[in-house]
Design a protein around this motif. Structure first.
Motif, PDB file in Angstrom:
ATOM      1  N   LEU A 129       3.920  -0.494   5.189  1.00 35.01           N
ATOM      2  CA  LEU A 129       2.562  -0.161   4.758  1.00 35.01           C
ATOM      3  C   LEU A 129       1.540  -0.807   5.682  1.00 35.01           C
ATOM      4  O   LEU A 129       0.526  -0.178   6.046  1.00 35.01           O
ATOM      5  CB  LEU A 129       2.354  -0.627   3.316  1.00 35.01           C
ATOM      6  N   PHE A 130       1.776  -2.055   6.071  1.00 33.32           N
ATOM      7  CA  PHE A 130       0.876  -2.744   6.996  1.00 33.32           C
ATOM      8  C   PHE A 130       0.787  -1.991   8.321  1.00 33.32           C
ATOM      9  O   PHE A 130      -0.311  -1.769   8.851  1.00 33.32           O
ATOM     10  CB  PHE A 130       1.382  -4.166   7.236  1.00 33.32           C
ATOM     11  N   THR A 131       1.928  -1.586   8.863  1.00 34.24           N
ATOM     12  CA  THR A 131       1.949  -0.888  10.156  1.00 34.24           C
ATOM     13  C   THR A 131       1.236   0.458  10.067  1.00 34.24           C
ATOM     14  O   THR A 131       0.441   0.807  10.947  1.00 34.24           O
ATOM     15  CB  THR A 131       3.401  -0.688  10.622  1.00 34.24           C
ATOM     16  N   CYS A 132       1.510   1.219   9.007  1.00 36.17           N
ATOM     17  CA  CYS A 132       0.829   2.511   8.831  1.00 36.17           C
ATOM     18  C   CYS A 132      -0.680   2.315   8.713  1.00 36.17           C
ATOM     19  O   CYS A 132      -1.468   3.060   9.304  1.00 36.17           O
ATOM     20  CB  CYS A 132       1.361   3.217   7.588  1.00 36.17           C
ATOM     21  N   GLY A 133      -1.087   1.307   7.952  1.00 39.67           N
ATOM     22  CA  GLY A 133      -2.516   1.042   7.784  1.00 39.67           C
ATOM     23  C   GLY A 133      -3.182   0.662   9.095  1.00 39.67           C
ATOM     24  O   GLY A 133      -4.300   1.112   9.388  1.00 39.67           O
TER      25      GLY A 133
ATOM     26  N   MET B  87      -4.907  -0.618   3.369  1.00 35.36           N
ATOM     27  CA  MET B  87      -3.450  -0.464   3.399  1.00 35.36           C
ATOM     28  C   MET B  87      -2.788  -1.629   4.140  1.00 35.36           C
ATOM     29  O   MET B  87      -1.733  -2.122   3.716  1.00 35.36           O
ATOM     30  CB  MET B  87      -3.080   0.864   4.057  1.00 35.36           C
ATOM     31  N   GLU B  88      -3.397  -2.054   5.227  1.00 35.89           N
ATOM     32  CA  GLU B  88      -2.838  -3.180   5.993  1.00 35.89           C
ATOM     33  C   GLU B  88      -2.643  -4.403   5.118  1.00 35.89           C
ATOM     34  O   GLU B  88      -1.541  -4.966   5.026  1.00 35.89           O
ATOM     35  CB  GLU B  88      -3.776  -3.541   7.149  1.00 35.89           C
TER      36      GLU B  88
ATOM     37  N   PHE C 113      -9.717  -8.965  -2.144  1.00 35.19           N
ATOM     38  CA  PHE C 113     -11.029  -9.108  -1.516  1.00 35.19           C
ATOM     39  C   PHE C 113     -11.316  -7.902  -0.615  1.00 35.19           C
ATOM     40  O   PHE C 113     -12.411  -7.322  -0.661  1.00 35.19           O
ATOM     41  CB  PHE C 113     -11.066 -10.396  -0.696  1.00 35.19           C
ATOM     42  N   THR C 114     -10.353  -7.526   0.206  1.00 35.16           N
ATOM     43  CA  THR C 114     -10.525  -6.386   1.119  1.00 35.16           C
ATOM     44  C   THR C 114     -10.800  -5.103   0.350  1.00 35.16           C
ATOM     45  O   THR C 114     -11.690  -4.322   0.704  1.00 35.16           O
ATOM     46  CB  THR C 114      -9.274  -6.225   1.997  1.00 35.16           C
TER      47      THR C 114
END
Length: 329
Positions: free
Chosen positions: A227-231, A274-275, A294-295
């Motif tokens: 999910l981090f990589t896609c974001g 998403m990241e 927070f994000t």
């Protein structure tokens, strides 16, 4: 780890590291409970060996393994206070996000198209991005280089964190095409936050995270990093679309098209949410979750502002385009 002792005597063939008496009260009870055994000369002696360790003892041992230059007494004194501090900073970050969410419903973030001289003199866009994001790059690099016992899962998470801020600090500013200056207030707030969050995530992952060695095979870790990589890819691609809306020499704003901008007004914000949501899932920690919340709170408010701005400025703005989540919101 050296055995804990109130004196520096030799027991059998082992030499124990002394702990000053004034620090004994700071050690967990199980780390200073004596038991009787025989040494090589068959004399009875006292050795401070614990029954099954408590969570605090495990924390102390882990801290010492990652900070070999720190004495036992210093670690026992510092560790509980810093862990408590990190918990409070995580809670404060969530509260700041909630406050920003409320405030941004009535005022616009003083940045970019909403910049105003009311919020201080302008800082050049490239300089602002470089300086304000730099702490989130430098702090984790420092922590990784100064803590030798950090496990593989924690290193992978910090590598992802560093990867994001390496792009945001050193690459993104160079790609800006005539960006609007950042008001001094916005610049200072961003700088403070990056110092704050850089310390929070780095200190936790390098000193207090307790992920098992097999965590890299856990579905949460794998799905979180995916999910981090896609974001991150969505974020970078969306920024590329925004930068290329205007041809050289053109002024004014245009409707962004392509990529996820076909479905939402805040495609770049969606990518960043998403990241850090993936980062929180992969690390399964309170500091990571606080950063993700927070994000979400801050960027969802900014996405709503952008969407409303587009609708008011462009009569032909796609009415089916959502704010942040395709087909839903």
């Amino acid at each position: 780890m050296p055995r804990l002792s109130t004196g520096g005597r030799r027991t059998g063939d082992r030499c124990e590291q002394p702990v000053p008496p004034q620090f004994i009260g700071n050690l967990p009870q199980d780390a200073r409970t004596p038991y009787i055994t025989h040494n090589a000369s068959h004399h009875r002696s006292v050795q401070p060996v614990a029954p099954p360790p408590t969570s605090r003892t495990r924390d102390l041992r882990r801290y010492l393994s990652r900070c070999p230059s720190v004495s036992i007494a210093a670690a026992a004194e510092k560790m509980p206070d810093e862990r408590r501090l990190l918990q409070l900073l995580s809670l404060l970050m969530v509260l700041m996000g909630a406050l920003s969410f409320v405030l941004l419903r009535s005022i616009c973030m003083p940045y970019g198209r909403y910049a105003s001289s009311v919020f201080g003199p302008p800082v050049p866009a490239r300089l602002a991005w470089l300086v304000q994001e730099l702490p989130s790059l430098v702090v984790p690099v420092y922590y990784l280089s100064s803590h030798s016992g950090v496990g593989a899962p924690e290193r992978a998470l910090l590598a992802a964190f560093i990867c994001h801020y390496l792009h945001r600090t050193l690459i993104f500013p160079l790609l800006i095409r005539g960006g609007k200056p950042t008001p001094l207030l916005s610049f200072c707030l961003a700088l403070i936050f990056c110092c704050y969050n850089g310390y929070l995530q780095s200190s936790y992952l390098c000193q207090y995270a307790d992920l098992p060695p097999g965590w890299t095979r856990d579905p949460r870790f794998i799905l979180g990093l995916m999910l981090f990589t896609c974001g991150m890819l969505i974020n970078i691609h969306s920024d590329h679309i925004l930068r290329n809306l205007r041809k050289p020499g053109e002024m004014g704003y245009k409707i962004p098209r392509g990529g996820l901008f076909e479905y939402v007004s805040g495609a770049n914000f969606l990518g960043e949410i998403m990241e850090w949501s993936g980062f929180a899932v992969a690390g399964w920690s309170v500091p990571g979750a606080a950063f993700a919340i927070f994000t979400l709170l801050v960027l969802s408010s900014r996405a709503q502002q952008h969407h409303q701005w587009y609708l008011e400025r462009f009569e032909d703005y796609p009415k089916a385009r959502k704010i942040l989540i395709p087909f839903i919101y």
